[in-house]
Design a protein around this motif. Structure first.
Motif, mmCIF file in Angstrom:
data_model
loop_
_atom_site.group_PDB
_atom_site.id
_atom_site.type_symbol
_atom_site.label_atom_id
_atom_site.label_comp_id
_atom_site.label_asym_id
_atom_site.label_seq_id
_atom_site.Cartn_x
_atom_site.Cartn_y
_atom_site.Cartn_z
ATOM 1 N N GLY A 106 0.814 -1.205 0.000
ATOM 2 C CA GLY A 106 0.000 0.000 0.000
ATOM 3 C C GLY A 106 0.851 1.259 0.000
ATOM 4 O O GLY A 106 0.528 2.251 -0.669
ATOM 5 N N GLU A 107 1.934 1.232 0.764
ATOM 6 C CA GLU A 107 2.855 2.375 0.751
ATOM 7 C C GLU A 107 3.356 2.644 -0.664
ATOM 8 O O GLU A 107 3.388 3.802 -1.122
ATOM 9 N N LEU A 108 3.739 1.574 -1.348
ATOM 10 C CA LEU A 108 4.237 1.733 -2.708
ATOM 11 C C LEU A 108 3.155 2.312 -3.607
ATOM 12 O O LEU A 108 3.433 3.169 -4.446
ATOM 13 N N CYS A 109 1.923 1.866 -3.424
ATOM 14 C CA CYS A 109 0.809 2.399 -4.208
ATOM 15 C C CYS A 109 0.678 3.906 -4.007
ATOM 16 O O CYS A 109 0.551 4.668 -4.970
ATOM 17 N N GLY A 110 0.699 4.345 -2.749
ATOM 18 C CA GLY A 110 0.572 5.763 -2.470
ATOM 19 C C GLY A 110 1.714 6.585 -3.028
ATOM 20 O O GLY A 110 1.510 7.668 -3.588
ATOM 21 N N ILE A 111 2.935 6.063 -2.898
ATOM 22 C CA ILE A 111 4.099 6.792 -3.407
ATOM 23 C C ILE A 111 4.087 6.849 -4.935
ATOM 24 O O ILE A 111 4.457 7.866 -5.540
ATOM 25 N N LEU A 112 3.647 5.776 -5.586
ATOM 26 C CA LEU A 112 3.560 5.799 -7.058
ATOM 27 C C LEU A 112 2.489 6.775 -7.528
ATOM 28 O O LEU A 112 2.639 7.409 -8.577
ATOM 29 N N GLY B 155 4.538 19.691 -2.105
ATOM 30 C CA GLY B 155 4.667 18.262 -1.872
ATOM 31 C C GLY B 155 3.367 17.629 -1.415
ATOM 32 O O GLY B 155 2.326 18.300 -1.285
ATOM 33 N N TYR B 156 3.411 16.335 -1.185
ATOM 34 C CA TYR B 156 2.247 15.590 -0.725
ATOM 35 C C TYR B 156 2.565 14.927 0.613
ATOM 36 O O TYR B 156 3.730 14.719 0.960
ATOM 37 N N VAL B 157 1.499 14.570 1.324
ATOM 38 C CA VAL B 157 1.640 13.976 2.648
ATOM 39 C C VAL B 157 1.169 12.529 2.604
ATOM 40 O O VAL B 157 -0.001 12.264 2.312
ATOM 41 N N TYR B 158 2.092 11.614 2.882
ATOM 42 C CA TYR B 158 1.741 10.200 3.009
ATOM 43 C C TYR B 158 1.694 9.855 4.488
ATOM 44 O O TYR B 158 2.640 10.126 5.226
ATOM 45 N N CYS B 159 0.597 9.216 4.914
ATOM 46 C CA CYS B 159 0.469 8.778 6.304
ATOM 47 C C CYS B 159 0.472 7.265 6.355
ATOM 48 O O CYS B 159 -0.325 6.612 5.673
ATOM 49 N N ASP B 160 1.363 6.715 7.143
ATOM 50 C CA ASP B 160 1.385 5.275 7.379
ATOM 51 C C ASP B 160 0.227 4.949 8.312
ATOM 52 O O ASP B 160 0.191 5.392 9.456
ATOM 53 N N LEU C 114 -6.804 15.960 8.559
ATOM 54 C CA LEU C 114 -5.468 16.401 8.957
ATOM 55 C C LEU C 114 -4.609 16.821 7.771
ATOM 56 O O LEU C 114 -3.466 17.231 7.946
ATOM 57 N N GLY C 115 -5.150 16.666 6.553
ATOM 58 C CA GLY C 115 -4.386 17.039 5.374
ATOM 59 C C GLY C 115 -3.642 15.910 4.712
ATOM 60 O O GLY C 115 -2.738 16.145 3.899
ATOM 61 N N VAL C 116 -4.018 14.670 5.018
ATOM 62 C CA VAL C 116 -3.360 13.505 4.420
ATOM 63 C C VAL C 116 -3.759 13.385 2.943
ATOM 64 O O VAL C 116 -4.924 13.569 2.587
ATOM 65 N N ASP C 117 -2.781 13.055 2.090
ATOM 66 C CA ASP C 117 -3.042 12.829 0.663
ATOM 67 C C ASP C 117 -3.167 11.353 0.329
ATOM 68 O O ASP C 117 -3.879 10.981 -0.601
ATOM 69 N N ALA C 118 -2.443 10.513 1.040
ATOM 70 C CA ALA C 118 -2.500 9.072 0.798
ATOM 71 C C ALA C 118 -2.197 8.354 2.108
ATOM 72 O O ALA C 118 -1.324 8.789 2.872
ATOM 73 N N MET C 119 -2.941 7.274 2.358
ATOM 74 C CA MET C 119 -2.701 6.492 3.575
ATOM 75 C C MET C 119 -3.142 5.057 3.335
ATOM 76 O O MET C 119 -4.254 4.815 2.860
ATOM 77 N N VAL D 217 -6.318 4.928 0.810
ATOM 78 C CA VAL D 217 -7.249 6.034 0.602
ATOM 79 C C VAL D 217 -6.473 7.214 0.049
ATOM 80 O O VAL D 217 -5.310 7.442 0.406
ATOM 81 N N LEU D 218 -7.120 7.972 -0.830
ATOM 82 C CA LEU D 218 -6.430 9.040 -1.572
ATOM 83 C C LEU D 218 -7.219 10.340 -1.499
ATOM 84 O O LEU D 218 -8.457 10.335 -1.506
#
Length: 523
Positions: A170-176, A267-272, A288-293, A316-317
């Protein structure tokens, strides 16, 4: 007392390193119901089989073509009773959530309601095939769609990608998706910022996506150093990856301020979201302003973990990243039918998608369990999940802070995890010694030596499914071990004493693993 019996065998008392008498030695290696179990290669034989197979007709055509083996492969066989006993005996040497409390910090391990298992085994879910015609699997597609709606509602995010198999996937999905969004606007950025209090998979994921990773220090209170992060933001920073609640067991109270600063810098904010169990129903990351988690369904919404198949890490995006979500996704038509959208050529699909994460979903069991968990709890029940998990963690923190170093106890209440260190141990004794001693008390050890910001870290996550009586028993064991470590009890150096195997050389096991069985040629 030790006179030989009629067979000539003379019993000898087995004395452990701490001087305790463990009873007479046995000729079999077994100790009552704890049965010694050799390897399959040591108890089986190539000529043995648990079933009777018909003799091959040598004149029958060979359907294997040139792939038929031309020599024996040396696999051993067991009779049916031997096979059953072998794996049953091995299972008795393992530890799982159905045996007892699993205090593994950073990886939520809680009771899996049996209702979820019953639903996951229903025909139409358990036996579904990825190539089945969509009209024949409308119920399964509806489960995926409804689960996605729940995840969007719980997180306050407009879109979700359901195909990632687990947290790191999922992390890879969000970063891609973040990379695709930058590339779509012609903005090539090279750096991802990762705080020290983030999960270890975060920098690995960013590096795998070909970003350069830079650390952001933590404050003495165990949270992100906001000033240091703001000072590093610039036109080369693609994203920041933050774990919230973080691996110190604390909520990042400045998250909104961090998100606003990152967005202002482009930039974008990724939340684990691995620790979502601590805030589900209480906090919506989208606010909270999350872009991907990513969300570990196999942590927050039961199973737990693999459960005999792939995990599940939906992502979620935000509105900014939704157009770049991967395929496939499930869409509900105006007439109430469900469609698995797999082609990006259609105008109504997310035309800027970065592609696919995997060939098929493959984790229908996870989807069914998670949705069952959500529907059986309801919104109020999920809120109580978070509240009870936080309550249990704080109970452990305050019950042990007088005998174990609790580096962030002064920062206020923790979230779902209580973090301790080995600062007050006597010289020569370490966190590893306490963890091995915990095995003798009948527990799987907690996460040790992580996070790295605390020396000799011990990270305990009780979850919401453990009773006060269970936690009190664990606290009693931990207090005893902590007092022994503080007093310099050297017997801990040899623990565990009562496990199926004594302490192993973990360094040698990691550096010189034996991955194949080698028969004793001289036997």
């Amino acid at each position: 007392m030790n006179a030989p019996n009629k067979s000539g065998w003379k019993p000898e008392m087995v004395v452990s390193e701490d001087g305790m008498h463990n009873g007479p030695a046995t000729t079999t290696g077994n100790r009552a119901l704890m049965l010694e179990e050799p390897l399959l290669f040591e108890i089986g034989h190539p000529e043995t089989t648990g079933v009777d197979l018909p003799e091959l007709d040598p004149s029958a055509p060979n359907r294997l073509g040139g792939l038929a083996r031309n020599d024996a492969i040396g696999l051993v066989g067991l009779t049916e009773p031997e096979a059953v006993r072998h794996y049953t005996r091995l299972s008795r040497q393992n530890y799982g959530i159905d045996l007892g409390f699993f205090p593994l910090g950073s990886c939520t391990m809680k009771h899996n309601p049996r209702l979820n298992e019953k639903m996951a085994r229903l025909p139409g879910f358990a036996d579904i095939h990825p190539m089945a015609p969509q009209q024949s699997v409308q119920g399964a597609l509806e489960v995926i769609h409804q689960l996605g709606e729940w995840l969007c509602k719980l997180t306050g995010m407009p879109a979700v990608a359901m195909s990632p198999k687990a947290g790191a996937h999922g992390e890879l999905c969000g970063i891609l998706a973040i990379r695709a969004a930058h590339e779509a606007r012609g903005d090539a950025r090279e750096v991802v910022l990762v705080p020290e209090s983030a999960h270890g998979t975060n920098p690995a994921t960013a590096a795998f996506a070909n970003y350069r990773v830079e650390d952001i220090p933590a404050t003495p209170e165990g949270r992100v150093d906001v000033a240091a992060l703001k000072a590093r933001l610039g036109p080369d920073v693609a994203a920041v990856m933050i774990t919230n609640p973080n691996t110190c067991g604390l909520f990042e109270k400045d998250f909104r301020e961090i998100a606003d600063a990152v967005h202002a810098a482009g930039g974008y904010v990724y939340c684990d979201g691995a620790n979502f169990n601590a805030i589900v129903g209480r906090v919506r990351p989208g606010d909270l302003g999350v872009d991907a988690m990513h969300i570990n369904l196999h942590k927050t919404f039961s199973t737990p973990h693999g459960g005999g198949g792939p995990g599940s890490g939906p992502v979620v995006l935000s509105e900014a990243l939704a157009p770049f979500a991967p395929l496939p996704f499930v869409r509900k038509s105006e007439i109430g039918e469900f469609e698995l959208v797999e082609e990006e050529a259609r105008e109504e699909t997310r035309g800027q998608t970065f592609g696919r994460m995997t060939a098929f979903h493959g984790q229908m069991g996870m989807f069914t369990r998670a949705l069952t968990y959500m529907l059986s709890h309801g919104a109020d029940g999920l809120k109580q999940v978070a509240e009870d998990s936080v309550l249990n963690a704080n109970y452990i923190l305050r019950s042990l802070e007088d005998v174990l170093h609790a580096p962030f106890a002064a920062s206020g209440p923790c979230m779902h995890e209580a973090l301790f260190g080995d600062k007050d141990f006597a010289e020569g004794l370490t966190t590893l010694d306490l963890a091995k001693g915990l095995i003798d008390e009948g527990y799987h050890p907690m996460t040790v030596y992580f996070p790295l910001v605390v020396h000799g870290a011990m990270l305990v996550e009780p979850t919401e499914t453990e009773s006060k009586a269970t936690i009190d028993q664990f606290i009693t064991a931990m207090r005893s071990l902590a007092e022994r470590a503080r007093a310099g009890d050297q017997t801990l150096k040899e623990a565990p004493y009562y496990a199926p195997r004594r302490r192993l050389d973990e360094t040698a096991a990691a550096r010189k693993p034996k991955l194949a069985y080698e028969a004793d040629r001289n036997a």
